[in-house]
Design an enzyme around this catalytic site. Sequence first.
Site, mmCIF file in Angstrom:
data_model
loop_
_atom_site.group_PDB
_atom_site.id
_atom_site.type_symbol
_atom_site.label_atom_id
_atom_site.label_comp_id
_atom_site.label_asym_id
_atom_site.label_seq_id
_atom_site.Cartn_x
_atom_site.Cartn_y
_atom_site.Cartn_z
ATOM 1 N N GLY A 8 0.827 -1.214 0.000
ATOM 2 C CA GLY A 8 0.000 0.000 0.000
ATOM 3 C C GLY A 8 0.854 1.253 0.000
ATOM 4 O O GLY A 8 0.481 2.299 0.555
ATOM 5 N N ASP A 34 2.286 -1.702 -4.470
ATOM 6 C CA ASP A 34 0.875 -1.281 -4.384
ATOM 7 C C ASP A 34 0.132 -1.953 -5.534
ATOM 8 O O ASP A 34 0.737 -2.653 -6.346
ATOM 9 C CB ASP A 34 0.765 0.256 -4.470
ATOM 10 C CG ASP A 34 -0.511 0.790 -3.815
ATOM 11 O OD1 ASP A 34 -1.618 0.460 -4.287
ATOM 12 O OD2 ASP A 34 -0.418 1.525 -2.813
ATOM 13 N N ARG A 36 -1.335 -0.449 -8.092
ATOM 14 C CA ARG A 36 -1.098 0.186 -9.396
ATOM 15 C C ARG A 36 0.256 -0.207 -9.958
ATOM 16 O O ARG A 36 1.204 -0.376 -9.204
ATOM 17 C CB ARG A 36 -1.172 1.716 -9.252
ATOM 18 C CG ARG A 36 -2.600 2.221 -9.132
ATOM 19 C CD ARG A 36 -2.631 3.637 -8.622
ATOM 20 N NE ARG A 36 -2.586 3.689 -7.161
ATOM 21 C CZ ARG A 36 -2.360 4.790 -6.447
ATOM 22 N NH1 ARG A 36 -2.137 5.926 -7.039
ATOM 23 N NH2 ARG A 36 -2.367 4.755 -5.135
ATOM 24 N N TYR A 138 -14.740 -1.138 9.018
ATOM 25 C CA TYR A 138 -13.320 -0.762 9.118
ATOM 26 C C TYR A 138 -12.807 -1.068 10.532
ATOM 27 O O TYR A 138 -11.768 -1.708 10.716
ATOM 28 C CB TYR A 138 -13.178 0.722 8.795
ATOM 29 C CG TYR A 138 -11.772 1.268 8.876
ATOM 30 C CD1 TYR A 138 -10.781 0.864 7.987
ATOM 31 C CD2 TYR A 138 -11.437 2.231 9.837
ATOM 32 C CE1 TYR A 138 -9.498 1.395 8.053
ATOM 33 C CE2 TYR A 138 -10.158 2.768 9.894
ATOM 34 C CZ TYR A 138 -9.191 2.341 9.001
ATOM 35 O OH TYR A 138 -7.924 2.879 9.076
ATOM 36 N N LYS A 142 -10.079 -3.776 11.868
ATOM 37 C CA LYS A 142 -8.880 -3.384 12.607
ATOM 38 C C LYS A 142 -8.794 -4.130 13.943
ATOM 39 O O LYS A 142 -7.717 -4.562 14.353
ATOM 40 C CB LYS A 142 -8.848 -1.866 12.832
ATOM 41 C CG LYS A 142 -8.575 -1.063 11.572
ATOM 42 C CD LYS A 142 -7.211 -1.356 10.977
ATOM 43 C CE LYS A 142 -6.906 -0.506 9.754
ATOM 44 N NZ LYS A 142 -5.655 -0.902 9.083
#
Length: 312
Positions: A8, A34, A36, A138, A142
């Site tokens: 990331g 990452d 991309r 989220y 976590k």
Amino acid sequence: MRPILVTGALGQIGAELVPALQERYGVERVVASDLRPCAPAIGLYERLDCTEPQMIADVIRRYDIGRVYHLAALLSAVAEARPQDAWNVNMGGLRNLLEAARRFGCQLFFPSSIAAFGPSTPRRRTPQVTIQRPITIYGVSKLAGELLCDYYFNRFGVDVRGLRLPGLVSAGAAPGGGTTDYAVEMFHAAVRGERYACFLSANTRLDMMYMPDAISAIIELMEADAAPLRYRNAYNVTAMSITPVELVVEIRKHAPQFVVDFRVDPLRQSIADSWPQSLDANAAREDWRFAPSFDLAAMTADMFARLSAKIA
Ligand code: NAD
């Protein structure tokens, strides 16, 4: 020291952590990755999807990775819009990285969040160990992630370390869809001389930290002596506890004409209302000497200097 992998790496934290790691350990010892395919200007880069265990194993073997900073995740507001994807990326990704850390003997960093608490948690001076019943996907991911980190440490001896990060303010990459993004957006609007519509109500109090302090904390925790570390799930860290209106007052010292309208987004407001207002970071101070340097005034001055230089 074996090389480092950052997942990331093109996000808000990675954009500043990768150069800091390159400076500290050498450009050739840091592999950024990452989703991309595009690589950053300097250094080693791999396209890596953290939900793909084989891709992770290939990269770790190829570079003989010894330490991983696992940043890849979907942030709070994005996660709430795509809960199934959030579970797959946030939990599936962490499980894959923990498993790779076990197999290949890597040290692992996991960024938890103030989202891992919930509305039944004490909201002021939230203790290190307390009630955790998050109500967002989220936060659930976590908290489950924190427990999985504990499990891998206790069961397999994986050297995993984590922080419960508050909202992070930075002048670099844009935030990735969190509930505290308003702070960064306010700075950008103020420096450009624009009006800003804030999506949280004026008095919503939340913990924040300036990115240079977050980067230092991440690096210091990973380098810390293991013996005094009492918590392997994640340490509370924070540098300030602020409301949007307090931030506006500080920003106006640099941009007196700055105007903010409050147009509350019910989704992000409800997420913020379920989070703590101020964390107790004493365990981090005692165990590995966490000591942030930026308060609200220092952060605001530095953000103005950096953003003004960018648009000049
Ligand atoms: P971000 O959204 O800016 O960046 C996350 C990166 O992960 C993005 O570049 C994205 O492309 C990548 N990513 C998404 N899915 C992926 C996948 N399947 N495989 C590989 N990469 C993938 O997030 P950030 O602000 O840099 O946060 C990094 C970590 O820190 C996250 O785990 C986040 O939950 C945590 N955190 C951030 C904050 C904050 O305020 N920024 C606060 C608390 C915790």
